[in-house]
Design a protein around this motif. Structure first.
Motif, PDB file in Angstrom:
ATOM      1  N   PHE A  40       0.851  -1.182   0.000  1.00 21.36           N
ATOM      2  CA  PHE A  40       0.000   0.000   0.000  1.00 21.36           C
ATOM      3  C   PHE A  40       0.892   1.240   0.000  1.00 21.36           C
ATOM      4  N   VAL A  41       0.553   2.206  -0.841  1.00 17.92           N
ATOM      5  CA  VAL A  41       1.281   3.472  -0.903  1.00 17.92           C
ATOM      6  C   VAL A  41       0.279   4.597  -0.678  1.00 17.92           C
ATOM      7  N   ALA A  42       0.567   5.462   0.258  1.00 13.78           N
ATOM      8  CA  ALA A  42      -0.340   6.564   0.582  1.00 13.78           C
ATOM      9  C   ALA A  42       0.467   7.831   0.838  1.00 13.78           C
ATOM     10  N   ARG A  43      -0.121   8.951   0.495  1.00 12.42           N
ATOM     11  CA  ARG A  43       0.511  10.253   0.704  1.00 12.42           C
ATOM     12  C   ARG A  43       0.168  10.760   2.099  1.00 12.42           C
TER      13      ARG A  43
ATOM     14  N   TRP B  20       5.723   9.893   1.791  1.00 12.22           N
ATOM     15  CA  TRP B  20       5.033   8.717   1.283  1.00 12.22           C
ATOM     16  C   TRP B  20       5.110   7.584   2.305  1.00 12.22           C
TER      17      TRP B  20
ATOM     18  N   ILE C 265       4.613   3.651   2.954  1.00 15.59           N
ATOM     19  CA  ILE C 265       4.615   2.381   2.221  1.00 15.59           C
ATOM     20  C   ILE C 265       4.629   1.250   3.231  1.00 15.59           C
TER      21      ILE C 265
ATOM     22  N   VAL D  18       8.950   4.380  -5.557  1.00 16.70           N
ATOM     23  CA  VAL D  18       8.093   5.537  -5.295  1.00 16.70           C
ATOM     24  C   VAL D  18       8.905   6.827  -5.352  1.00 16.70           C
TER      25      VAL D  18
ATOM     26  N   GLU E 275       7.817   9.544  -8.215  1.00 19.76           N
ATOM     27  CA  GLU E 275       6.932  10.379  -7.399  1.00 19.76           C
ATOM     28  C   GLU E 275       6.000  11.223  -8.265  1.00 19.76           C
TER      29      GLU E 275
ATOM     30  N   PHE F 140       2.806   9.302  -9.088  1.00 18.36           N
ATOM     31  CA  PHE F 140       1.851   9.200  -7.989  1.00 18.36           C
ATOM     32  C   PHE F 140       1.165  10.536  -7.715  1.00 18.36           C
TER      33      PHE F 140
ATOM     34  N   VAL G 210       0.996  -3.101  -6.193  1.00 14.43           N
ATOM     35  CA  VAL G 210       0.939  -1.991  -5.247  1.00 14.43           C
ATOM     36  C   VAL G 210      -0.374  -1.242  -5.448  1.00 14.43           C
ATOM     37  N   SER G 211      -1.020  -0.914  -4.357  1.00 17.36           N
ATOM     38  CA  SER G 211      -2.265  -0.160  -4.383  1.00 17.36           C
ATOM     39  C   SER G 211      -1.989   1.271  -3.942  1.00 17.36           C
ATOM     40  N   CYS G 212      -2.423   2.217  -4.768  1.00 14.30           N
ATOM     41  CA  CYS G 212      -2.230   3.632  -4.448  1.00 14.30           C
ATOM     42  C   CYS G 212      -3.490   4.389  -4.824  1.00 14.30           C
TER      43      CYS G 212
END
Length: 499
Positions: free
Chosen positions: A292-295, A300, A302, A364, A368, A371, A406-408
């Protein structure tokens, strides 16, 4: 020169592939769901291993065995080659054929922007399970079962074996793929008898089943709709002209005007060219993300998808119980092997997680802009760039990114998606990703309107956008996107105009 035998002492270095090292190499290439199955097999084989949920990890009888030091430290020593054992470092390019498809683990330093992983083992299961979406999977009969159920009352008993054989030769789209003469010779029956059984099968649901080509499939459906007149028959017999958009010639052959031709084409568009696809087939397989990748405000975040990874622990109480009793030499050796295998698996799983996150963090960092802004800002990236940045071998990065998703915020992507070739800039600036060029080609074609853009025109427009690209490359990318040529698109526009 003396040929007499003699003894020499030589010193050399060699890589010894122990079973444990082979296991660690194998783990890194597996996805989270594959790891879950592997852990289940190991738990069944090794009595000292247990797969526990996160909420059970603090139970007193589920702590790691006393012989195991802090697993995070042990894993670092293992990778650096400074542990108590003599195992080689894992980040090596193994050229041997037996390990070419395996993977390697590597060092785990701190990761900027990544969520910290708690615990020393392979992650945990957080929270209760959600609803089982697999329970909603389609449970309808397959196409063959659906046809056999209709054949029972419709086919005479003496011809049942012919019907079963014909149905078995019908593919997923609903077409008969074998000639009737071959079937008649194979079954040793007259051809007319096979044709009669096929004619009955072609009356089954769905309409058009058992056809031997597209024209016959459409004919069966036109007859069912009571639209099979001489004009429609001639149109179906000339589907190649319809595909090429030669409407003037078709109107002359069918002897109809513009209004009738438009009505006949609309009728054909309503038919199903693959009636068998309504039944059976393989159920759609959902993809479960591994990362999972989230801002966040700090950058970031991860993290590994822990919901698909059981927590692997060594059963301390059971080990103490077994080691405290009277044992023969063979039993002690077996228990020691089980303990060593369990300890190594815990280390390997922990190192697998930290290596995957380390690679994902660098991806990432390099991508960047993607994303933040989308595919148009995807940069060219190679495995070697990531490998050099995190001081791993290129083969390690390749295996880490295999079968991992990967889910973003922008969707679900395979890690391999972020590695794309470079297209030079027309103005000498920074190179752009091939995926960005594909996105630009799709955007241009989607907005072309009534004026169809040729590949040469696309090259000019892309050069104006700063992409230095050849015509053959545009054609290759367009075909990869599933977009037809300018001629095919022009014909499609013409057919849409007669709706």
């Amino acid at each position: 020169m003396s040929l007499a035998p003699r003894l020499d002492i030589r010193q050399s270095q060699s890589l010894v592939m122990t079973p444990q090292l082979q296991q660690a190499i194998k783990l890194l290439a597996l996805s989270n769901l594959e790891i879950e199955g592997f852990i289940a097999e190991e738990v069944e084989r090794n009595p000292l291993l247990e797969a526990s949920a996160a909420e059970d990890s603090d139970a007193p009888d589920r702590e790691p065995a006393p012989e195991v030091r802090d697993e995070r430290v042990a894993a670092d020593e293992l990778v650096a080659g400074t542990g108590s054992g003599d195992e080689p470092t894992l980040d090596v390019d193994y050229a041997t054929e037996s390990h070419q498809q395996d993977s390697v683990a590597d060092g785990g330093s701190g990761m900027d922007g990544a969520l910290s992983m708690t615990g020393a083992s392979a992650g945990g299961v957080g929270g209760e399970d959600g609803p089982d979406l697999d329970a909603f999977a389609d449970t309808s009969l397959s196409l063959a079962d659906h046809l056999l159920a209709q054949a029972g009352p419709a086919i005479p008993r003496e011809d049942a074996f012919i019907a079963a054989h014909l149905i078995d030769q019908i593919d997923e789209a609903g077409y008969l793929t074998v000639s009737l003469l071959d079937i008649a010779n194979r079954l040793g029956v007259p051809l007319v008898r096979v044709e009669a059984v096929l004619a009955t099968i072609q009356t089954f649901d769905p309409t058009g089943i058992g056809a031997r080509d597209l024209a016959e499939c459409l004919t069966l459906q036109a007859k069912e709709a009571d639209r099979y007149d001489p004009c429609m028959a001639r149109l179906i017999d000339n589907l190649d002209l319809l595909a090429r958009g030669e409407l003037t010639r078709l109107k002359r052959i069918c002897d109809v005007d513009d209004e009738d031709m438009a009505d006949m084409i609309r009728e054909l568009r309503g038919y199903d060219p693959k009636p068998g696809c309504r039944y059976g087939g393989e159920p759609a397989q959902s993809v479960t993300p591994d990362l999972f990748v989230a801002r966040t405000k700090a950058g970031w975040a991860i993290e590994i998808n822990a919901s698909t990874l059981p927590r692997v622990l060594v059963n301390r109480s059971y080990y103490t119980e077994l080691s405290g009793g009277q044992q023969d030499k063979a039993s002690k050796a077996w228990l020691s092997d089980c303990l060593a295998s369990a300890n190594w698996l815990v280390k390997a799983l922990d190192q697998r997680q930290r290596t995957i996150i380390k690679v994902a963090t660098e991806i990432v960092k390099q991508q960047e802009a993607f994303f933040l802004k989308g595919v148009a800002h995807l940069r060219p990236l190679t495995l070697r760039q990531v490998a050099d940045a995190i001081e791993m071998h290129e083969s390690t990065v390749s295996r880490v990114t295999s079968n991992k998703y990967v889910s973003c915020a922008r969707g679900l992507y395979e890690l391999k998606y972020f590695f794309t070739s470079a297209i030079q800039s027309a103005d000498g600036g920074e190179a752009v990703s091939a995926q960005a060029v594909k996105s630009a080609i799709r955007a241009l074609i989607d907005t072309e309107g009534a004026k169809i853009l040729s590949d040469d025109t696309l090259v000019e427009l892309l050069n104006a956008k700063g992409f230095d690209i050849a015509r053959r490359t545009v054609a290759k990318y367009r075909e990869a996107l599933g977009i037809g040529s300018s001629v095919q698109r022009r014909r499609a526009k013409a057919l849409e105009g007669v709706r």
